[in-house]
Design a protein around this motif. Structure first.
Motif, short mmCIF file in Angstrom:
data_model
loop_
_atom_site.label_atom_id
_atom_site.label_comp_id
_atom_site.label_asym_id
_atom_site.label_seq_id
_atom_site.Cartn_x
_atom_site.Cartn_y
_atom_site.Cartn_z
N ALA A 1 0.30 -10.00 -0.81
CA ALA A 1 -1.00 -10.02 -0.14
C ALA A 1 -0.94 -9.17 1.13
CB ALA A 1 -1.40 -11.45 0.19
N LEU A 2 -1.90 -8.27 1.28
CA LEU A 2 -1.97 -7.39 2.45
C LEU A 2 -3.28 -7.65 3.20
CD1 LEU A 2 -0.86 -4.00 0.79
CD2 LEU A 2 0.59 -5.70 1.92
N ILE A 3 -3.15 -7.93 4.48
CA ILE A 3 -4.32 -8.19 5.32
C ILE A 3 -4.06 -7.57 6.69
CG2 ILE A 3 -5.85 -9.97 6.26
CD1 ILE A 3 -4.65 -11.98 4.34
N GLU B 1 0.95 -20.92 -5.37
CA GLU B 1 2.31 -20.37 -5.40
C GLU B 1 2.39 -19.08 -6.22
OE1 GLU B 1 5.50 -23.27 -5.32
OE2 GLU B 1 4.00 -24.85 -5.33
N GLU B 2 1.37 -18.22 -6.02
CA GLU B 2 1.34 -16.93 -6.72
C GLU B 2 1.83 -15.79 -5.84
OE1 GLU B 2 -2.71 -18.22 -9.16
OE2 GLU B 2 -2.79 -16.58 -7.72
N VAL B 3 1.99 -16.05 -4.55
CA VAL B 3 2.25 -14.97 -3.58
C VAL B 3 3.72 -14.94 -3.17
CG1 VAL B 3 1.63 -14.08 -1.29
CG2 VAL B 3 -0.14 -15.05 -2.76
N ALA B 4 4.36 -13.79 -3.40
CA ALA B 4 5.77 -13.62 -3.04
C ALA B 4 5.93 -13.21 -1.58
CB ALA B 4 6.41 -12.56 -3.93
N LEU B 5 4.89 -12.54 -1.04
CA LEU B 5 4.98 -12.05 0.33
C LEU B 5 3.57 -11.88 0.89
CD1 LEU B 5 6.51 -10.68 2.75
CD2 LEU B 5 6.32 -8.53 1.48
N LEU B 6 3.37 -12.42 2.08
CA LEU B 6 2.12 -12.20 2.81
C LEU B 6 2.42 -11.26 3.97
CD1 LEU B 6 -0.82 -12.80 3.76
CD2 LEU B 6 0.09 -14.82 4.93
N VAL B 7 1.76 -10.09 3.96
CA VAL B 7 1.87 -9.16 5.09
C VAL B 7 0.53 -9.20 5.81
CG1 VAL B 7 2.29 -6.79 5.84
CG2 VAL B 7 3.49 -7.69 3.84
N PHE B 8 0.54 -9.71 7.01
CA PHE B 8 -0.70 -9.94 7.75
C PHE B 8 -0.54 -9.35 9.14
CE2 PHE B 8 -3.96 -13.57 8.78
CZ PHE B 8 -4.86 -12.62 9.24
N MET C 1 6.32 -14.48 5.20
CA MET C 1 5.11 -14.01 5.90
C MET C 1 5.51 -13.07 7.02
SD MET C 1 2.20 -16.37 7.83
CE MET C 1 3.38 -17.55 8.46
N ALA C 2 5.01 -11.85 6.95
CA ALA C 2 5.27 -10.86 8.01
C ALA C 2 4.00 -10.69 8.83
CB ALA C 2 5.68 -9.53 7.39
N LEU C 3 4.09 -10.96 10.11
CA LEU C 3 2.92 -10.84 10.98
C LEU C 3 2.93 -9.55 11.79
CD1 LEU C 3 2.66 -14.54 12.23
CD2 LEU C 3 1.41 -13.44 10.36
N ASN C 4 3.97 -8.76 11.61
CA ASN C 4 3.97 -7.42 12.22
C ASN C 4 4.81 -6.49 11.34
OD1 ASN C 4 6.69 -7.88 12.85
ND2 ASN C 4 6.21 -8.56 14.92
N ARG C 5 4.75 -5.20 11.67
CA ARG C 5 5.38 -4.21 10.78
C ARG C 5 6.89 -4.36 10.74
NH1 ARG C 5 3.84 2.06 9.68
NH2 ARG C 5 5.50 2.41 8.16
N ALA C 6 7.50 -4.67 11.89
CA ALA C 6 8.97 -4.78 11.92
C ALA C 6 9.44 -5.84 10.92
CB ALA C 6 9.44 -5.12 13.33
N THR C 7 8.73 -6.96 10.87
CA THR C 7 9.11 -8.02 9.93
C THR C 7 8.81 -7.61 8.49
OG1 THR C 7 8.47 -9.58 11.67
CG2 THR C 7 8.94 -10.50 9.50
N ALA C 8 7.69 -6.94 8.29
CA ALA C 8 7.35 -6.48 6.93
C ALA C 8 8.41 -5.52 6.39
CB ALA C 8 5.98 -5.81 6.94
N GLU C 9 8.93 -4.66 7.27
CA GLU C 9 9.96 -3.71 6.85
C GLU C 9 11.23 -4.44 6.38
OE1 GLU C 9 9.49 -0.53 6.59
OE2 GLU C 9 7.85 -0.02 7.94
N VAL C 10 11.52 -5.57 7.01
CA VAL C 10 12.71 -6.35 6.63
C VAL C 10 12.45 -7.12 5.34
CG1 VAL C 10 14.19 -8.28 7.33
CG2 VAL C 10 13.52 -6.57 9.01
N LEU C 11 11.24 -7.72 5.22
CA LEU C 11 10.99 -8.62 4.09
C LEU C 11 10.73 -7.90 2.77
CD1 LEU C 11 8.87 -11.55 5.58
CD2 LEU C 11 11.33 -11.42 5.16
#
Ligand SMILES: O=C(CO)COP(=O)(O)O
Length: 126
Positions: free
Chosen positions: A8-10, A75-82, A110-120
């Motif tokens: 999920a991308l938001i 439980e359908e979402v593997a990763l939330l990038v918000f 759940m990644a709430l910023n880009r740095a975390t999204a890059e890791v996850l």
């Protein structure tokens, strides 16, 4: 438990450019997933990444966050990038909080910023 197949991308308005850039940068990694997004974010990601098949929900303030919250509860979402805008008050702040609460409750990365999204993102690769 069914496999979680969705990412999920938001992004809030001031963060949308960053989201489009993130998605463009990781288009190959995202391609194997079902991409779901809130309405406006999804449109911009789709424009930036023609290879992706982005399913757009309603816009966030009109219920899109809640729609994605429902997918998390299923439980359908593997990763939330918000990508949250930390400097602008939102009329739908309660929806934003509710979405984060569900991601915590259903133990969803759940990644709430880009740095975390890059890791996850590489970390959830199948
Ligand atoms: O408001 C949002 C998340 O809370 C995002 O919604 P849009 O992608 O429709 O702008």
């Amino acid at each position: 438990m069914a496999e979680r197949r969705k990412i999920a991308l938001i992004a809030h308005d001031k963060m949308k450019e960053q989201m489009a850039d993130f998605a463009r940068h990781h288009q190959d990694a995202l391609e194997g997933w079902q991409i779901v997004a809130t309405g406006t974010t999804g449109g911009q990601v789709q424009d930036a990444c023609p290879k992706l098949n982005v399913t757009r929900m309603k816009s966030g303030p009109l219920g899109g966050d809640q729609q994605i919250g429902a997918m998390i509860a299923q439980e359908e979402v593997a990763l939330l990038v918000f990508f949250v805008d930390p400097l602008t008050p939102m009329p739908h702040d309660v929806d934003v909080k509710a979405l984060m609460r569900l991601a915590i409750l259903y133990d969803t990365p759940m990644a709430l910023n880009r740095a975390t999204a890059e890791v996850l993102l590489p970390a959830i690769a199948r």
